[in-house]
Design an enzyme around this catalytic site. Structure first.
Site, PDB file in Angstrom:
ATOM      1  N   CYS A 139       0.831  -1.199   0.000  1.00 25.11           N
ATOM      2  CA  CYS A 139       0.000   0.000   0.000  1.00 25.11           C
ATOM      3  C   CYS A 139       0.875   1.261   0.000  1.00 25.11           C
ATOM      4  O   CYS A 139       1.387   1.666   1.048  1.00 25.11           O
ATOM      5  CB  CYS A 139      -0.919  -0.012   1.219  1.00 25.11           C
ATOM      6  N   CYS A 142      -0.473   4.119   2.173  1.00 24.78           N
ATOM      7  CA  CYS A 142      -0.285   3.958   3.623  1.00 24.78           C
ATOM      8  C   CYS A 142       1.182   4.133   4.018  1.00 24.78           C
ATOM      9  O   CYS A 142       1.480   4.748   5.033  1.00 24.78           O
ATOM     10  CB  CYS A 142      -0.708   2.561   4.084  1.00 24.78           C
ATOM     11  N   ASP A 143       2.100   3.563   3.245  1.00 24.42           N
ATOM     12  CA  ASP A 143       3.494   3.459   3.692  1.00 24.42           C
ATOM     13  C   ASP A 143       4.474   4.355   2.937  1.00 24.42           C
ATOM     14  O   ASP A 143       5.645   4.450   3.322  1.00 24.42           O
ATOM     15  CB  ASP A 143       3.975   1.999   3.556  1.00 24.42           C
TER      16      ASP A 143
END
Ligand code: NAP
Length: 315
Positions: A139, A142-143
């Site tokens: 992701c 997200c990261d």
């Protein structure tokens, strides 16, 4: 007891909940993780009719708020199995299904909609699981921020990979796009935009064959590179990257339901455009179903169809 239990609070499940509530029935939504499904990982949605541009997270939140404000109950608990309830006076006309969760709770309803989506496909490399969160990610939204100013690689050739690469190219020092062939499934306009980026390098006809790690000064081991193999020349080389974003598509996770609904050879729930699984009272919606196009709009559309079919079935 709710009229309809919906398994999954992604776009398909939440759309179904909206339609169930609007049809004058009650919906209980069971979700293992957080609401929104995979769309929360998409930085920008630009192809949902009527909305020019919205982040996946904002879209999912709006959908969740809409379902809840209409009276749908969302319960965060993983579903373990579905069982048929023995006929009783209450279920004489339409039999009941019991949905049992990992926490041991049981929820009963006359109709169930399976809207479990799909999960990220893994590369299947040695130590992939162990290095997830230590350089390997599924992701970018997200990261990605953890890799500011660092070199990273994205593996895949679909829209997710191209969008991830575009997103990462805005703040990573270098982005390698590793793809197993020349042609891309992703949309040409994102591909063209990526090709114009100076810090993006395409590594085509290549597969990731090894995850390389390093640990500095006794620090925890983390990804320091990937080995890629050129499928044409057979040669291998190492790319020094601190992050590998795997974006090679999704696969369904429907094994727990194969006792109640038919699955196709790829593990998707075998149901047509009417979202009817053929098992009385069990319907399906969204990416978990056999279908040609898996998009936000088709998930929402399935949610409406499955919800109305379930409400009709209950009567
Ligand atoms: P996808 O379209 O299925 O693409 C997966 C990519 O990974 C393909 O290029 C495939 O290569 C490659 N791949 C598959 N298995 C592999 C393996 N084992 N090793 C290496 N490469 C592998 O998946 P996606 O990009 O996640 O997209 C899923 C759906 O969501 C699509 O319909 C997509 O259009 C949609 N989506 C839409 C948006 C948007 O509209 N904003 C954003 C993201 C995703 P091959 O091409 O060679 O098969």
């Amino acid at each position: 007891m709710a009229d309809v239990i919906i398994i999954g609070a992604g776009p398909a499940g939440l759309s179904a909940a909206i339609y169930v509530q609007r049809a004058g029935k009650t919906a209980q939504v069971l979700e293992a993780m957080t609401y929104g499904g995979q769309i929360v990982n998409t930085p920008e949605v630009e192809n949902y009719p009527g909305i020019k541009n919205i982040s996946g997270f904002d879209f999912a939140t709006a959908l969740y708020d809409q379902a809840v404000s209409l009276g749908a109950e969302v319960i965060f608990d993983a579903v373990d199995r579905i069982e048929k309830v023995e006929a009783s006076e209450e279920s004489a006309d339409v039999p009941l299904w019991r949905v049992v969760t990992a926490s041991g709770a049981g929820y009963e309803a006359k109709a169930v909609i399976l809207a479990t989506g799909a999960k990220n496909r893994k590369l299947g490399l040695d130590r992939e699981e162990e290095l997830t969160g230590k350089g390997v990610s599924y992701c970018a939204t997200c990261d990605g921020a953890f890799f500011k100013g660092k070199p990273v690689a994205v593996n895949g050739g679909g829209n997710t990979a191209l969008e991830d690469a575009m997103f990462l190219s805005n703040y990573c020092s270098k982005v390698y796009v590793i793809h197993r062939r020349e042609g891309f499934r992703g949309e040409p306009h994102i591909l063209d935009a990526l090709k114009a980026k100076e810090n993006v390098e395409f590594v085509l006809n290549a597969t990731v064959t090894r995850l390389i790690t390093a640990s500095e000064d006794g620090a925890r081991e983390k990804l320091s590179g990937v080995e890629v193999k050129d499928k044409i020349t057979g040669e291998s080389r190492e790319l020094a990257v601190e992050g590998l974003f795997v974006a090679i598509g999704q696969e369904p996770a429907n094994q727990s339901f194969e006792n109640v609904v038919p699955l196709d050879p790829h593990g998707y729930i075998a149901a047509g455009e009417d979202c009817d699984t053929g098992t009385p009272g069990i319907f399906t919606a969204g990416d978990c179903r056999t279908k040609a196009v898996r998009q936000l709009t088709t998930a929402a559309s399935d949610g409406a169809i499955a919800a109305l079919a379930a409400c009709n079935y209950i009567g």
